[in-house]
Design a protein around this motif. Structure first.
Motif, mmCIF file in Angstrom:
data_model
loop_
_atom_site.group_PDB
_atom_site.id
_atom_site.type_symbol
_atom_site.label_atom_id
_atom_site.label_comp_id
_atom_site.label_asym_id
_atom_site.label_seq_id
_atom_site.Cartn_x
_atom_site.Cartn_y
_atom_site.Cartn_z
ATOM 1 N N TYR A 20 -3.171 -2.754 -7.108
ATOM 2 C CA TYR A 20 -2.774 -1.350 -7.273
ATOM 3 C C TYR A 20 -2.157 -1.074 -8.649
ATOM 4 O O TYR A 20 -1.529 -0.040 -8.856
ATOM 5 C CB TYR A 20 -1.737 -0.973 -6.217
ATOM 6 C CG TYR A 20 -2.237 -1.070 -4.792
ATOM 7 C CD1 TYR A 20 -3.018 -0.053 -4.239
ATOM 8 C CD2 TYR A 20 -1.922 -2.169 -3.994
ATOM 9 C CE1 TYR A 20 -3.461 -0.135 -2.929
ATOM 10 C CE2 TYR A 20 -2.357 -2.258 -2.682
ATOM 11 C CZ TYR A 20 -3.128 -1.238 -2.149
ATOM 12 O OH TYR A 20 -3.559 -1.311 -0.851
ATOM 13 N N ALA A 24 2.318 1.697 -3.420
ATOM 14 C CA ALA A 24 1.269 2.225 -4.310
ATOM 15 C C ALA A 24 1.091 3.726 -4.069
ATOM 16 O O ALA A 24 0.917 4.501 -5.016
ATOM 17 C CB ALA A 24 -0.032 1.483 -4.062
ATOM 18 N N GLU A 25 1.179 4.112 -2.808
ATOM 19 C CA GLU A 25 1.032 5.540 -2.487
ATOM 20 C C GLU A 25 2.121 6.382 -3.179
ATOM 21 O O GLU A 25 1.890 7.508 -3.600
ATOM 22 C CB GLU A 25 1.107 5.711 -0.964
ATOM 23 C CG GLU A 25 0.705 7.091 -0.494
ATOM 24 C CD GLU A 25 0.865 7.242 1.021
ATOM 25 O OE1 GLU A 25 0.606 6.276 1.783
ATOM 26 O OE2 GLU A 25 1.267 8.345 1.448
ATOM 27 N N ALA A 59 0.847 -1.205 0.000
ATOM 28 C CA ALA A 59 0.000 0.000 0.000
ATOM 29 C C ALA A 59 0.885 1.261 0.000
ATOM 30 O O ALA A 59 0.591 2.244 -0.692
ATOM 31 C CB ALA A 59 -0.916 -0.001 1.220
#
Ligand code: BG6
Length: 490
Positions: free
Chosen positions: A143, A100-101, A97
């Motif tokens: 993602y 992906a950010e 995550a």
């Protein structure tokens, strides 16, 4: 200046330095699991036990052979950084995550061979291990992050070392191929970018640590290389048969080499050093042993245990692209009288008066990527991929923040140099994955304090820490770089 839209920006890691969970869910023991921690001044050690005599001991990681009858083993009283590492095994959702950010388009990771085949050559693969990577790849695709998978990154099942002596034995060819085919079949449609063997040229520097072998003589290393070439070609063949979408790369530890002075003897030294490195890419990209290597084998009396079919495979199934690591240039001299020795990516060189170094003696070189890309592209005319570049630094966490402006500065220079190779020189570059995008264990020293990441992990050299993930300043900077396709490096 922007880099093309389809360029794969991301980060890179390796299972043995990141995953941890070294004995969970059926995983077997790998060479990395018996390598102790070290530091810039104290070398890492491989621990061993002789099961017959009960003797125990250690050897260094730089090519020292294991004593007769010794088997790599976990011993009481030592700290092994791979056992927990930074625990990707239990944090992969949170870590992906964060990637992906930042806007990652791809993520380079490796598979732990012993998670799939605990002994390397078991009759059936370990379903729990296969499922773990399924989950990781699914999470990445959620993602839109493309996995780039290294099949062998500083890894070898200890059981194969004990049974066959490692890669000097031709049996390893089929065993490795079977492991790779298991991955290719299972992850068809989930993974299309593969690397066969990480930094294969480290056969010359760290054959035991990186590949697990008992035989480290010149003859032994030549045989290892040959067996790996054949195995890698078989993987290329199978990868294309299993899914024509698959693209398989070789992986070279490369760096431009500079002469300390204009003495022509330095240029000859560079030529010979380059031959040592490019021998590996010449075989895997061009499909044949180069003349300079054959001449060397003749001079040294090296005779390979090989079959005519080996050479057919090597010639027919070269790699689709060449990936490489490059952290900075290396400087050499034949006259070391007043030269100060510095470190590097398992290489030795001397201090270049024009380049700064980090605390581990690795140079900060604003030109290395443009030079490396041009040299390799001119020689092979195949797509390239920079799969490792970055800087190790003892970051400090202050009030919950890491102000790593030195990392931003290093990456600004390196990405600008890479961009020049693409935009000014027309090099066909598939992507860039910054090494150690989240803090992981250092391969060379086993330390945690030698950090590369955009993401800080709260873990110390002695194994203590909460494993909490914290965004460094460079995290926000890289996000901007990716969003602007390399245009905004400010
Ligand atoms: C390369 C390896 O040699 O350099 C990585 O492929 C390694 O596994 C990287 O981590 C950086 O080296 P170090 O010693 O700083 O971790």
């Amino acid at each position: 200046m922007k880099i093309n839209n389809d360029f794969l920006w991301g980060g890179a890691t390796a299972a043995n330095q990141y995953e941890g969970a070294y004995d969970e869910d059926g995983k077997g023991l790998a060479i990395a699991d018996v390598i102790t921690n070290g530091s810039h001044t104290v070398g890492r050690r491989i621990t061993w036990k002789n099961p017959v005599t009960g003797d125990v001991g250690t050897i260094g990681i730089n090519g020292e052979p294991l004593p007769q009858g010794a088997q790599p083993a976990v011993l009481e009283g030592y700290y092994y950084p791979s056992h927990q590492a930074t625990d990707f095994y239990h944090h992969y959702k949170e870590d992906i995550a964060l990637m992906a950010e930042m806007g990652f388009k791809c993520f380079r990771m490796s598979v732990n061979w012993t998670r799939i085949f605990p002994n390397g050559d078991d009759e059936v693969p370990n379903e729990a291990g296969l499922r773990f990577y399924d989950d990781v790849f699914d999470e990445l695709h959620k993602y839109g992050i493309e996995p780039l998978v290294t099949i062998l990154h500083f890894d070898c099942p200890v059981a194969l070392i004990n049974k066959y002596g490692g890669w000097t034995n031709r049996k390893m060819i089929d065993i490795f191929h079977r492991y790779a085919v298991t991955l290719l079949n299972r992850y068809k449609g989930k993974v299309k970018y593969w690397l066969t063997i990480n930094e294969i040229n480290h056969i010359d520097r760290i054959p035991v640590m990186a590949f697990g072998t008992l035989e480290t003589s010149l003859q032994g290393r030549a045989q290892m290389a040959h067996n790996m070439f054949v195995a890698s070609s078989m993987v290329v063949k199978s990868a294309h048969e299993i899914d024509p979408e698959n693209k398989v790369g070789m992986m070279l530890a490369y760096k431009p080499t500079y002469p300390l002075t204009a003495d022509p003897k330095n240029q000859i030294l560079i030529l010979e050093n380059e031959q040592k490195i490019m021998f590996y890419s010449d075989v895997m990209m061009r499909g044949k042993y180069p003349e300079y290597r054959l001449k060397m084998y003749e001079r040294e009396g090296i005779v390979l245990d090989s079959k005519p079919e080996d050479y057919e495979l090597i010639e027919k199934y070269t790699c689709d692209f060449l990936s490489f690591s490059c952290y900075g240039g290396n400087t050499v001299t034949v006259d070391e009288t007043n030269a100060e020795n510095v470190g590097g990516n398992f290489t030795q060189g001397v201090k270049n008066p024009y380049l700064e170094t980090n605390a581990w003696g690795w140079s900060i070189d604003p030109y290395c990527l443009r030079l490396a890309c041009n040299t390799l592209y001119q020689r092979y005319q195949k797509p390239l991929w920079i799969v490792e570049n970055g800087i190790g630094w003892a970051d400090e966490l202050v009030d919950g923040k890491v102000h790593d402006n030195y990392r931003i500065d290093y990456l600004q220079k390196n990405i600008a140099s890479m961009r020049d190779a693409v935009v000014l020189d027309g090099v066909d570059l598939m992507g860039y994955t910054m090494w150690g995008c989240i803090d992981i264990v250092s391969a060379g020293t086993g330390e945690m304090r030698k950090r590369y990441g955009f993401i800080y992990v709260d873990k110390n050299d002695d194994g203590t820490g909460t494993l909490k993930r914290i965004r460094k300043d460079s995290f926000y900077w890289y996000k901007k770089v990716i969003a602007s396709q390399g245009e905004d490096l400010s």
